[in-house]
Design an enzyme around this catalytic site. Structure first.
Site, PDB file in Angstrom:
ATOM      1  N   ASP A 109      -8.506   7.420   9.066  1.00 30.17           N
ATOM      2  CA  ASP A 109      -9.538   6.405   8.831  1.00 30.17           C
ATOM      3  C   ASP A 109      -9.535   5.344   9.929  1.00 30.17           C
ATOM      4  O   ASP A 109     -10.396   4.473   9.936  1.00 30.17           O
ATOM      5  CB  ASP A 109      -9.316   5.736   7.464  1.00 30.17           C
ATOM      6  CG  ASP A 109     -10.451   4.831   7.049  1.00 30.17           C
ATOM      7  OD1 ASP A 109     -11.621   5.257   7.149  1.00 30.17           O
ATOM      8  OD2 ASP A 109     -10.190   3.684   6.626  1.00 30.17           O
ATOM      9  N   GLY A 113     -11.419   2.145   4.610  1.00 31.17           N
ATOM     10  CA  GLY A 113     -10.367   1.913   3.623  1.00 31.17           C
ATOM     11  C   GLY A 113     -10.572   0.658   2.802  1.00 31.17           C
ATOM     12  O   GLY A 113     -10.233   0.620   1.617  1.00 31.17           O
ATOM     13  N   GLU A 168     -12.492   1.497  18.045  1.00 32.26           N
ATOM     14  CA  GLU A 168     -13.442   1.556  16.930  1.00 32.26           C
ATOM     15  C   GLU A 168     -14.676   0.732  17.261  1.00 32.26           C
ATOM     16  O   GLU A 168     -14.548  -0.379  17.771  1.00 32.26           O
ATOM     17  CB  GLU A 168     -12.780   1.036  15.648  1.00 32.26           C
ATOM     18  CG  GLU A 168     -11.598   1.884  15.208  1.00 32.26           C
ATOM     19  CD  GLU A 168     -10.967   1.400  13.910  1.00 32.26           C
ATOM     20  OE1 GLU A 168     -11.487   0.431  13.315  1.00 32.26           O
ATOM     21  OE2 GLU A 168      -9.955   1.985  13.488  1.00 32.26           O
ATOM     22  N   ARG A 224      -3.458   1.602  10.995  1.00 32.55           N
ATOM     23  CA  ARG A 224      -4.020   1.239  12.288  1.00 32.55           C
ATOM     24  C   ARG A 224      -3.838   2.401  13.242  1.00 32.55           C
ATOM     25  O   ARG A 224      -2.771   3.022  13.300  1.00 32.55           O
ATOM     26  CB  ARG A 224      -3.349  -0.017  12.860  1.00 32.55           C
ATOM     27  CG  ARG A 224      -3.664  -1.303  12.118  1.00 32.55           C
ATOM     28  CD  ARG A 224      -5.136  -1.699  12.235  1.00 32.55           C
ATOM     29  NE  ARG A 224      -5.434  -2.959  11.578  1.00 32.55           N
ATOM     30  CZ  ARG A 224      -5.790  -3.084  10.293  1.00 32.55           C
ATOM     31  NH1 ARG A 224      -5.854  -1.990   9.533  1.00 32.55           N
ATOM     32  NH2 ARG A 224      -6.077  -4.267   9.789  1.00 32.55           N
ATOM     33  N   HIS A 237     -13.205   4.139   9.211  1.00 39.61           N
ATOM     34  CA  HIS A 237     -12.487   2.923   8.811  1.00 39.61           C
ATOM     35  C   HIS A 237     -13.137   2.272   7.596  1.00 39.61           C
ATOM     36  O   HIS A 237     -13.580   1.120   7.629  1.00 39.61           O
ATOM     37  CB  HIS A 237     -12.394   1.919   9.958  1.00 39.61           C
ATOM     38  CG  HIS A 237     -11.242   0.964   9.777  1.00 39.61           C
ATOM     39  ND1 HIS A 237     -10.693   0.244  10.805  1.00 39.61           N
ATOM     40  CD2 HIS A 237     -10.537   0.602   8.664  1.00 39.61           C
ATOM     41  CE1 HIS A 237      -9.708  -0.515  10.353  1.00 39.61           C
ATOM     42  NE2 HIS A 237      -9.600  -0.312   9.046  1.00 39.61           N
ATOM     43  N   ILE A 243       0.836  -1.203   0.000  1.00 33.86           N
ATOM     44  CA  ILE A 243       0.000   0.000   0.000  1.00 33.86           C
ATOM     45  C   ILE A 243       0.868   1.249   0.000  1.00 33.86           C
ATOM     46  O   ILE A 243       0.578   2.226  -0.703  1.00 33.86           O
ATOM     47  CB  ILE A 243      -0.965  -0.009   1.194  1.00 33.86           C
ATOM     48  CG1 ILE A 243      -1.907  -1.212   1.101  1.00 33.86           C
ATOM     49  CG2 ILE A 243      -1.771   1.291   1.242  1.00 33.86           C
ATOM     50  CD1 ILE A 243      -2.784  -1.403   2.321  1.00 33.86           C
TER      51      ILE A 243
END
Length: 316
Positions: free
Chosen positions: A260, A286, A265, A236, A284, A156
């Site tokens: 994100d 992504g 969470e 993260r 979140h 990524i």
């Protein structure tokens, strides 16, 4: 009564339409959960009868204490091939097999760049202004000619580096195990950590969370990035010391953040990262794309069918 197959955290209510879960109804009663459990006690109360779980990434924590209270559980499928929320040792001790699935290889990188652009051009604020009847109120930052720092030049990180280069940015990278030759082959400069934060206009995080990388970005790094810098995190939350991040954003030490991922969470409703004006925050998402779900849920069904046949696949 058939055994229970529980599909967890299907926030959008799309799991059953993304894959042929009906093919499993001869073997299971299927229960879909569209919200996160409040705590471990609720997790255990809801899943006590489950034989099979389908976990969407790391939304539900399946800790040792949870697994020990699920006596009927025999099999877990997690979307993706890594899930830090599952205590794999505890699962193995209890004879619970765990399989994974594929996911899109491009979704997270695309979301990262969307956040970079949204923060640089103040898109959330301008959209909100338009909806309330206003007109332009901010001055955006052009990316061309600026410097992009990548923390973690894996799949990524490499993708995001290429996006930066396409926008005319100089790209540099750091990680604990960065391969300088590989970075050079990508036209990315390998630099020390302090240099990356001090000389980058935008820093984007792409490390796997581990004990080594937890809190890898702290107050010192944020101060080096400075009052015009942008920190982007789609990896993260705990990679960044959250209290230091909130303080730096609140007092102007750090210019902005685009996030994100978070320590907790779903992010608590009263959390300051939801309301700070220099934060672009998404929940979140992504990996939440048509292609990701279109791979993950069908492969989850395949995993369960193979397990039922006594030949489990994609074991973790």
């Amino acid at each position: 009564m058939k055994p229970l197959l529980a599909i967890l955290d299907d926030y959008q209510g799309v799991a059953l339409s993304c894959a042929d879960f009906d093919s499993l109804r001869a073997h299971f009663d299927i229960r879909v959960y569209q919200r996160a459990f409040a705590d471990e006690q609720e997790t255990v109360a809801e899943l006590g009868d489950a034989e099979v779980l389908v976990a969407m990434r790391e939304r539900t924590r399946l800790s040792r204490s949870v697994l020990e209270c699920l006596p009927k559980l025999r099999y877990i499928v997690t979307t993706g091939m890594r899930n830090a929320a599952i205590d794999m040792a505890a699962a193995a001790e209890r004879g619970i097999l765990v399989s994974g699935t594929g996911m899109s290889k491009h979704a997270a990188g695309e979301l990262t760049w969307a956040l970079v652009m949204a923060a640089a051009r103040h898109i959330p604020a301008e959209v909100a202004g338009m909806r309330s009847g206003g007109w332009q109120s901010t001055v955006g930052t052009e990316l061309n000619g600026r410097t992009l720092g990548i923390v973690g030049l894996g799949h990524i990180g490499t993708q995001v580096a290429r996006y930066g280069q396409a926008f005319g940015m100089t790209v540099q990278a750091w990680s604990p195990n960065l391969d300088a030759d590989r970075a050079a082959a990508l036209n990315v400069a390998a630099v020390p950590k302090d240099k990356l934060f001090a000389e980058s206009d935008v820093v984007s995080l792409h490390l796997v969370l581990s004990e080594r990388t937890r809190g890898v970005v702290g107050a010192h790094d944020l101060a080096l990035l400075g009052p015009t810098g942008l920190l982007v995190n789609t990896s993260r939350g705990p990679l960044v010391e959250e209290a230091a991040l909130v303080e730096a954003l609140s007092n102007g030490v750090l210019g902005a953040a685009a996030l994100d991922v978070y320590d907790i969470e779903p992010l608590p409703a009263s959390h300051p990262l939801r309301t700070l004006p220099n934060v672009v925050a998404t929940p979140h998402i992504g990996f939440v794309t048509d292609k990701s779900y279109g791979v993950a849920y069908p492969q989850a069904v395949e995993d369960i069918q193979a397990w039922l046949a006594g030949a489990p696949i994609r074991l973790l």
